[in-house]
Scaffold this motif. Structure first.
Motif, PDB file in Angstrom:
ATOM      1  N   ASP A  92      39.206  36.809  35.133  1.00  0.00           N
ATOM      2  CA  ASP A  92      39.883  37.062  33.628  1.00  0.00           C
ATOM      3  C   ASP A  92      40.283  38.407  33.259  1.00  0.00           C
ATOM      4  N   LEU A  93      39.585  39.515  33.952  1.00  0.00           N
ATOM      5  CA  LEU A  93      39.813  40.880  33.744  1.00  0.00           C
ATOM      6  C   LEU A  93      41.388  41.038  34.328  1.00  0.00           C
ATOM      7  N   ALA A  94      41.848  40.511  35.329  1.00  0.00           N
ATOM      8  CA  ALA A  94      43.112  40.938  36.157  1.00  0.00           C
ATOM      9  C   ALA A  94      43.862  40.402  35.142  1.00  0.00           C
ATOM     10  N   LEU A  95      43.797  39.123  34.234  1.00  0.00           N
ATOM     11  CA  LEU A  95      44.937  38.616  33.386  1.00  0.00           C
ATOM     12  C   LEU A  95      44.750  39.462  31.920  1.00  0.00           C
ATOM     13  N   LEU A  96      43.808  39.987  31.546  1.00  0.00           N
ATOM     14  CA  LEU A  96      43.799  40.770  30.443  1.00  0.00           C
ATOM     15  C   LEU A  96      44.315  42.168  30.914  1.00  0.00           C
ATOM     16  N   ALA A  97      44.065  42.736  31.792  1.00  0.00           N
ATOM     17  CA  ALA A  97      44.896  43.939  32.404  1.00  0.00           C
ATOM     18  C   ALA A  97      46.361  43.739  32.351  1.00  0.00           C
TER      19      ALA A  97
END
Length: 368
Positions: A92-97
């Motif tokens: 999810d962090l990859a998507l947010l970034a």
């Protein structure tokens, strides 16, 4: 592919190695081993952002606070430790970034070993062929400058800060996907408070959206040459070994499509972009100068982050530019460490959309 580091200087270190403390007590601790790395091999990247929950609930439901720093780029997450993220939170962090460009975490306990483990979730870690790193940890790039290094200070004294705008290792066949940087030592002003050493990020999505329609159409059909010549010359100037030969100049699209969001982003910068394919030198220089000035003047699609000791920035190089601000050489020392997972070879999908277009279509769909 792992490098050949059989002859590299190694030391026995504690798993809670505090590089900030080491920099504070010993100053520049980095090593520049004279070893040889094999050439990097092209690979197909599988982005973990594609496994993310579109709502990013694993982050939003567990953080104590999440807020944006500017409309187009920069989000802060409080109440989570990067060292303890679950697999879903990492995805999810990859998507947010990918959506927000750069995500900041404060008061982090992340140590170099945990940073390496986290970085590997997002892709093979880039082993830099000329920069300094901690003994035995070639996956780490040490960020260190202080008031006692006149060579660095003088080199930047008459250099425009905007000349340093870049995306990490864009000259590689597979450039950086994310970068993860922890700052753990800041220069102190006369009152003993941290002052200076900020970093600025710009949104590559908004940089594209801010171009006129005719200019967008023009640059979408172009490719640019990226080179590692700057790092090569820097190593030679300081007499440091080059551990892997720099790759031949690589060619990437001027506008790239992000593999996770599907949005178009401008992808040229003064740090490593050399020329535009198919244009004369006069034409290429003129177009690149315009695009560089367009980004540098993008105050409305940038964010300037004032670091606190223990803060970590996680940014997506495929949709951002960034620049460290060297305003502290007469003040004190600044230290941090970075890991850099590589991603896919940049590509342009003519059917991809701009961020502005995608968001407008989403809003209209929700009204129906």
């Amino acid at each position: 592919m792992a490098p050949n580091i059989d002859n590299e200087e190694t030391v026995v270190v504690d798993e809670v190695l505090d590089l900030g403390k080491l920099a504070k007590e010993k100053g520049s601790y980095m090593v520049y081993p004279d070893v040889k790395y094999p050439p990097l091999q092209p690979f197909e990247h599988k982005d973990p952002g594609k496994l993310a929950d579109p709502k990013k609930a694993s982050l939003f439901d567990n953080a104590s606070k999440i807020y944006d720093l500017s409309p187009h780029v920069g989000t802060v997450i409080e109440g989570l430790q990067l060292s303890q993220l679950s697999e879903q939170q990492k995805n999810d962090l990859a998507l947010l970034a990918a959506e927000r460009g750069v995500v900041f975490f404060k008061k982090q306990d992340l140590n170099p070993y945990q940073a390496i483990e986290l970085g590997r979730h997002y892709g093979p870690l880039h082993l830099h062929n000329s920069t300094g790193h901690p003994p035995g940890l070639p996956e780490i790039i040490s960020i260190y400058h202080d008031e006692t290094n006149p060579a660095v200070r003088n080199a930047n004294a008459f250099r425009s800060a905007s000349d340093g705008i870049h995306t990490d290792i864009s000259y590689e066949h597979n450039p950086a996907a994310l970068s993860i940087l922890k700052i753990d030592l800041l220069p102190l002003g006369p009152g003993g408070n941290p002052v200076g050493g900020d970093t600025i990020w710009w949104s590559g999505y908004a940089a594209y959206d801010r171009l006129s329609a005719p200019m967008q159409k023009f640059v979408e059909g172009l490719s640019a040459v990226h080179t590692g010549e700057y790092h090569k010359l820097l190593a030679q100037k300081h007499g440091r070994p080059i551990r892997r030969e720099f790759p031949p100049d690589t060619v990437h699209p001027v506008v790239r499509t992000h593999p996770v969001t599907g949005w178009k982003a401008l992808f040229v910068q003064p740090g490593f972009t050399k020329s535009i394919v198919g244009l004369s030198k006069h034409e290429s220089d003129a177009v690149l100068k315009f695009l560089y000035n367009h980004v540098a003047g993008g105050y409305d699609f940038s964010v300037r982050f004032k670091w606190e000791e223990g803060s970590v920035g996680v940014w997506d190089n495929r949709c951002t530019f960034h620049c460290a601000i060297f305003d502290y050489f007469d003040t004190g020392r600044r230290h941090g460490f970075r890991v850099t997972p590589q991603g896919e070879k940049p590509f342009y999908d003519p059917n991809s959309k701009s961020k502005k277009q995608a968001e407008e279509e989403a809003r209209n769909a929700n009204k129906q």
